[in-house]
Design a protein around this motif. Structure first.
Motif, PDB file in Angstrom:
ATOM      1  N   ILE A 286     -48.306 -42.724 -18.147  1.00  0.00           N
ATOM      2  CA  ILE A 286     -47.823 -42.894 -19.519  1.00  0.00           C
ATOM      3  C   ILE A 286     -48.888 -42.555 -20.565  1.00  0.00           C
ATOM      4  O   ILE A 286     -50.079 -42.598 -20.302  1.00  0.00           O
ATOM      5  N   THR A 287     -48.370 -42.213 -21.737  1.00  0.00           N
ATOM      6  CA  THR A 287     -49.209 -41.773 -22.842  1.00  0.00           C
ATOM      7  C   THR A 287     -49.421 -42.893 -23.844  1.00  0.00           C
ATOM      8  O   THR A 287     -50.435 -42.936 -24.521  1.00  0.00           O
ATOM      9  N   ALA A 288     -48.431 -43.777 -23.948  1.00  0.00           N
ATOM     10  CA  ALA A 288     -48.505 -44.825 -24.975  1.00  0.00           C
ATOM     11  C   ALA A 288     -47.680 -46.033 -24.570  1.00  0.00           C
ATOM     12  O   ALA A 288     -46.846 -45.963 -23.666  1.00  0.00           O
ATOM     13  N   ILE A 289     -47.936 -47.122 -25.285  1.00  0.00           N
ATOM     14  CA  ILE A 289     -47.097 -48.315 -25.214  1.00  0.00           C
ATOM     15  C   ILE A 289     -46.228 -48.308 -26.469  1.00  0.00           C
ATOM     16  O   ILE A 289     -46.740 -48.186 -27.585  1.00  0.00           O
ATOM     17  N   GLY A 290     -44.917 -48.400 -26.289  1.00  0.00           N
ATOM     18  CA  GLY A 290     -44.015 -48.427 -27.441  1.00  0.00           C
ATOM     19  C   GLY A 290     -42.616 -47.988 -27.025  1.00  0.00           C
ATOM     20  O   GLY A 290     -42.465 -47.403 -25.955  1.00  0.00           O
ATOM     21  N   GLU A 291     -41.559 -48.345 -27.751  1.00  0.00           N
ATOM     22  CA  GLU A 291     -41.892 -48.993 -28.982  1.00  0.00           C
ATOM     23  C   GLU A 291     -41.879 -50.506 -28.802  1.00  0.00           C
ATOM     24  O   GLU A 291     -41.069 -51.053 -28.063  1.00  0.00           O
ATOM     25  N   VAL A 292     -42.807 -51.128 -29.504  1.00  0.00           N
ATOM     26  CA  VAL A 292     -42.931 -52.580 -29.477  1.00  0.00           C
ATOM     27  C   VAL A 292     -43.118 -53.054 -30.919  1.00  0.00           C
ATOM     28  O   VAL A 292     -43.432 -52.268 -31.799  1.00  0.00           O
ATOM     29  N   GLY A 293     -42.930 -54.349 -31.117  1.00  0.00           N
ATOM     30  CA  GLY A 293     -43.114 -54.863 -32.469  1.00  0.00           C
ATOM     31  C   GLY A 293     -42.205 -56.034 -32.729  1.00  0.00           C
ATOM     32  O   GLY A 293     -41.863 -56.775 -31.817  1.00  0.00           O
ATOM     33  N   MET A 294     -41.820 -56.171 -33.989  1.00  0.00           N
ATOM     34  CA  MET A 294     -40.951 -57.284 -34.365  1.00  0.00           C
ATOM     35  C   MET A 294     -39.854 -56.766 -35.290  1.00  0.00           C
ATOM     36  O   MET A 294     -40.041 -55.789 -35.992  1.00  0.00           O
ATOM     37  N   ASP A 295     -38.722 -57.466 -35.254  1.00  0.00           N
ATOM     38  CA  ASP A 295     -37.574 -57.053 -36.047  1.00  0.00           C
ATOM     39  C   ASP A 295     -36.893 -58.296 -36.594  1.00  0.00           C
ATOM     40  O   ASP A 295     -36.220 -59.008 -35.861  1.00  0.00           O
ATOM     41  N   PHE A 296     -37.102 -58.546 -37.880  1.00  0.00           N
ATOM     42  CA  PHE A 296     -36.502 -59.744 -38.487  1.00  0.00           C
ATOM     43  C   PHE A 296     -35.099 -59.451 -39.010  1.00  0.00           C
ATOM     44  O   PHE A 296     -34.414 -60.336 -39.464  1.00  0.00           O
TER      45      PHE A 296
END
Ligand code: ZN
Length: 255
Positions: free
Chosen positions: A95-105
């Motif tokens: 893999i090249t990256a981690i994502g997508e990750v985050g938060m969603d309110f």
């Protein structure tokens, strides 16, 4: 000219029969692609695409805020997060990256659990030394606060819709913005592009969403429209913008 789409969703659900045609069109236009997974199913789909198109597809695996509704099924997601994190780690060489990750309110409900998962994903990215592609809908301040705690530098804010003061914080942290194809009509992204040093910009489509064309489903080849618009806004030649932004992605993602 070479291009790169650093964030899109090439899910079977969205591109039933046309996935190969879509990827071949990208290849024909010299567009590299970093498709993103958001859950166990799509993470595996991305890995499969990479096996089939190893010189075009650079996988990004992630866990979307799990309590947010799935784009496909409109249902909340239910799976073992720690098991999936182990799976992602076990594929770190592919893999090249981690994502997508985050938060969603906006779409999420359980913000405590979102934060826990988000922190685990940041810690994984640091551990395996991969850039992180961040989603932060209506949760921009919280997301920036958390990321600043870790003081990690390989961060790409995908389709960032936060306020001007937050844009400034991101810029001061020297995190990148990936600019979607909807910039052709979206003044918010046009403003970010005008005010941000080019070395912090990248291009994405967020396919199949955010198409630059009202009557066409978005696809990675259309990333060229973002380059054209940035060139126009910055009063530069397209080839220079394309080269600089391509190198930015190379620098951060190692593509
Ligand atoms: Zn996305």
């Amino acid at each position: 000219m070479n291009y790169i789409d650093v964030h899109c969703h090439l899910d079977e659900f969205f591109y039933k029969d046309d996935i190969d045609a879509v990827i071949r069109r990208a290849m024909g236009n010299n567009v590299k692609i970093i498709p993103t997974g958001v859950n166990p199913d799509t993470n595996r789909q991305v890995l499969k695409l990479q096996e089939k198109y190893p010189n075009t597809i650079y996988p990004s695996l992630g866990i979307y805020p799990p309590d947010a509704l799935s784009k496909e099924t409109k249902k909340k997601q239910d799976y073992d997060i720690d098991k999936e994190i182990k799976f992602i780690e076990s594929n770190k060489d592919k893999i090249t990256a981690i994502g997508e990750v985050g938060m969603d309110f906006k779409d999420g409900t359980d913000f405590e659990q979102q934060e826990k998962t988000f922190r685990k994903m940041i810690e994984l990215a640091i551990k395996i030394d991969k850039p992180i592609v961040i989603h932060s809908r209506k949760a921009e301040i919280k997301v920036i606060d958390i990321l600043e705690e870790y003081n990690y530098k390989k961060i790409v804010m995908h389709c960032f819709c936060g306020k001007h003061s937050q844009v400034r914080r991101i810029r001061e942290n020297k995190w990148c913005f990936s600019i979607p194809t909807s910039i052709v009509r979206d003044q918010h992204f046009q403003k970010i592009v005008k005010e941000t040093p080019l070395f912090l910009l990248m291009t994405e489509t967020d396919s199949p969403f955010l198409s630059p064309f009202k009557d066409k489903k978005n696809e990675p080849s259309f990333v060229i429209e973002t380059i054209k618009k940035i060139a126009e806004l910055r009063n530069m030649a397209e080839i220079d913008v394309a080269n600089i932004l391509y190198r930015n992605a190379e620098r951060v993602f190692g593509t």
